[in-house]
Design a protein around this motif. Sequence first.
Motif, short mmCIF file in Angstrom:
data_model
loop_
_atom_site.label_atom_id
_atom_site.label_comp_id
_atom_site.label_asym_id
_atom_site.label_seq_id
_atom_site.Cartn_x
_atom_site.Cartn_y
_atom_site.Cartn_z
N UNK A 178 0.94 -1.72 0.10
CA UNK A 178 0.07 -0.20 0.00
C UNK A 178 0.73 1.03 0.36
N UNK A 179 0.82 2.39 -1.22
CA UNK A 179 1.89 2.82 -0.66
C UNK A 179 1.20 4.36 -1.48
N UNK A 180 2.18 5.56 -1.96
CA UNK A 180 1.42 6.64 -2.33
C UNK A 180 -0.05 6.76 -1.87
N UNK A 181 -0.40 6.41 -1.08
CA UNK A 181 -2.15 6.45 -0.22
C UNK A 181 -2.70 7.31 0.49
N UNK A 182 -3.55 7.71 -0.14
CA UNK A 182 -4.48 8.65 1.20
C UNK A 182 -6.26 8.33 1.10
N UNK A 183 -5.83 8.26 3.05
CA UNK A 183 -7.04 7.78 3.79
C UNK A 183 -7.20 8.53 4.85
N UNK A 184 -8.63 9.00 5.21
CA UNK A 184 -9.87 9.72 5.68
C UNK A 184 -10.53 9.16 6.32
N UNK A 185 -10.94 9.10 7.52
CA UNK A 185 -12.25 8.66 7.86
C UNK A 185 -13.70 9.29 8.57
N UNK A 186 -14.64 8.91 9.77
CA UNK A 186 -15.30 9.65 9.33
C UNK A 186 -14.98 10.73 10.78
N UNK A 187 -15.10 11.74 9.70
CA UNK A 187 -14.63 13.41 11.19
C UNK A 187 -16.15 12.39 12.19
N UNK A 188 -17.12 12.84 11.77
CA UNK A 188 -18.62 12.40 12.49
C UNK A 188 -18.27 11.67 13.76
N UNK A 189 -18.18 10.87 13.65
CA UNK A 189 -17.75 9.34 14.77
C UNK A 189 -17.70 9.31 16.05
N UNK A 190 -18.05 9.50 16.96
CA UNK A 190 -16.91 9.71 18.13
C UNK A 190 -17.54 8.59 18.79
N UNK A 191 -17.11 8.15 19.81
CA UNK A 191 -15.59 8.01 20.13
C UNK A 191 -14.63 7.59 19.01
N UNK A 192 -13.54 7.55 18.71
CA UNK A 192 -12.51 7.24 17.78
C UNK A 192 -12.87 5.60 18.02
N UNK A 193 -12.88 4.99 19.28
CA UNK A 193 -12.72 3.54 19.04
C UNK A 193 -14.45 3.30 18.25
N UNK A 194 -15.60 3.99 17.87
CA UNK A 194 -16.30 3.71 17.06
C UNK A 194 -15.84 3.45 15.12
N UNK A 195 -14.73 4.31 15.35
CA UNK A 195 -14.10 3.95 14.09
C UNK A 195 -12.80 2.89 13.49
N UNK A 196 -12.67 2.09 12.36
CA UNK A 196 -12.00 1.74 11.56
C UNK A 196 -10.77 2.26 11.77
N UNK A 197 -9.85 1.52 11.06
CA UNK A 197 -8.32 1.77 11.41
C UNK A 197 -8.28 1.78 9.89
N UNK A 198 -7.32 2.32 9.62
CA UNK A 198 -6.46 3.12 8.44
C UNK A 198 -6.44 2.19 7.67
N UNK A 199 -5.16 1.63 8.14
CA UNK A 199 -4.60 0.30 7.95
C UNK A 199 -4.30 -1.35 8.19
N UNK A 200 -5.58 -1.85 7.58
CA UNK A 200 -5.63 -3.39 9.30
C UNK A 200 -5.08 -3.97 8.32
N UNK A 201 -3.58 -5.37 9.28
CA UNK A 201 -3.32 -5.92 9.31
C UNK A 201 -3.66 -7.26 9.75
N UNK A 202 -4.30 -8.19 9.63
CA UNK A 202 -4.36 -9.19 10.61
C UNK A 202 -3.54 -10.20 10.31
N UNK A 203 -2.97 -11.12 10.26
CA UNK A 203 -1.97 -12.37 10.71
C UNK A 203 -1.41 -11.78 8.56
N UNK A 204 -1.01 -10.86 8.85
CA UNK A 204 -0.89 -10.54 6.87
C UNK A 204 0.60 -10.59 6.97
#
Length: 461
Positions: A178-204
């Motif tokens: 994953x390179x040269x990319x831009x990722x923005x989540x939802x600014x209106x979702x609080x708390x932060x823990x209700x959002x997802x991750x930008x890049x999520x690696x599982x067993x990767x």
Amino acid sequence: MRTDAWFAGLAVIVLAVLLATALVAATGASDGTESASEWTPDVPDIHDVDEPTEPSVATLDGDQFNSVQAALDAAQPGDTVVLEGTFEEHVTVETEGVTIAAAERDGAVIDGGGEGTIVTIEAPNVTLEGVWIRDTGHERRGEHAGVFVNGTGATVTDVRLTDVSFGVWINGVSDVTVEGSMIAGREDVFPFTDRGNGIHLWDADDAVLRDNYITTVRDGIYYSWAEGVLTENNTMWEMRYGVHYMYSNDNRLEGNVAANNDVGFALMVSENITLVDNVAANNDGTSAHGILLKDVERSEIRGNAVVANGNGFYIYNAQQNRLVDNLVLENRVGVHATAGSSGGVVAGNSFIENDEQAFATTTAQIAWNDSDRGNYWSDASAVDLDGDGTSEIRHRPAGTVEQLVHDRPQAAVFAESPAFDAVRLAESSFPVVESAGLIDHHPLTEPPHDNWRDYYANHDH
């Protein structure tokens, strides 16, 4: 006669210490009119992009389709599908070696309409390039991603992801870039823990994450059981953790910036990590750690700039690590070590203008120096009689006085009193006066980092 010589030598040392306390610190400290807390990284506005105006068309070998999925269904291994315009759909890639590319960067949008995952890559060696992907599903417990990677060897490059829960999810496959990319989540979702991750690696394993900008997600880059990952030159801001490690060994992070988050780099329950030449700045939220090392072992933490955080480093039950050549500048606490963290090397670091340079919860005396060099302490009384760059007077960054003030903050009003200075002088000058805490036997007389003043003004990385 020998006793007289010993007392004479001791008198010289004490006199040198007293003279040194009157000297201005060698750093030429800030005059108080500016602060490193004003420093910010150079970042783009990820939402500042023009909507494509071209008609929506997916082209494959000269044939035109009105949907991305239709073109992919017709593609053969190694084909390229070129996109223009806006597509409101969800896409699954099941053909090996296919490339999906915008005719020009951000010239094609795949819009998920606020539902589910938008692009799912099931085949190996797929490339996704230059496409703007937006508006995933946002259910609190959902795992909706802009791009969900189930195929080995995928490449996601120059992609813009906005209003996404998870940006790119790498799911149990290896050799993903994953390179040269831009990722923005939802600014209106609080708390932060209700959002997802930008890049999520599982067993990767063996992923490469390079030159990405990530903001307003839960954690910028999240690792769980991921090994052999190279993470370099990414910038992460305004989120919970810039980088979040769990159970992930043998990885390298280099040249990344984590700023204005709750925590910059949270490395936990992992080993053999190389964290080199990164910046953790102004991470001052609830936890407020620049770099957190919790249950981290046998790792190299080198050449990082840890600036204007709550705790520069927070080290918890971390064993056999090398903390060397880091700039620790203007944090409330430079390093807080606790829960038996021991067995490593702490040397070559510059501790400059931290409110409290270091604190250790310990019943033992812990040496923070290598065999021939220690660290630079901007508040130390250094005496270099032989000109070798190290002081003949040991330094106690966290001794009896610091322990007392930390445990009883009301005692801080006496921190610079003659009585407390006498205690510090005794701990530094007389080997027979020993107490629990940190000690540097070879403090440096000049900071190894000549760039520390750069953090009092914005500058490029």
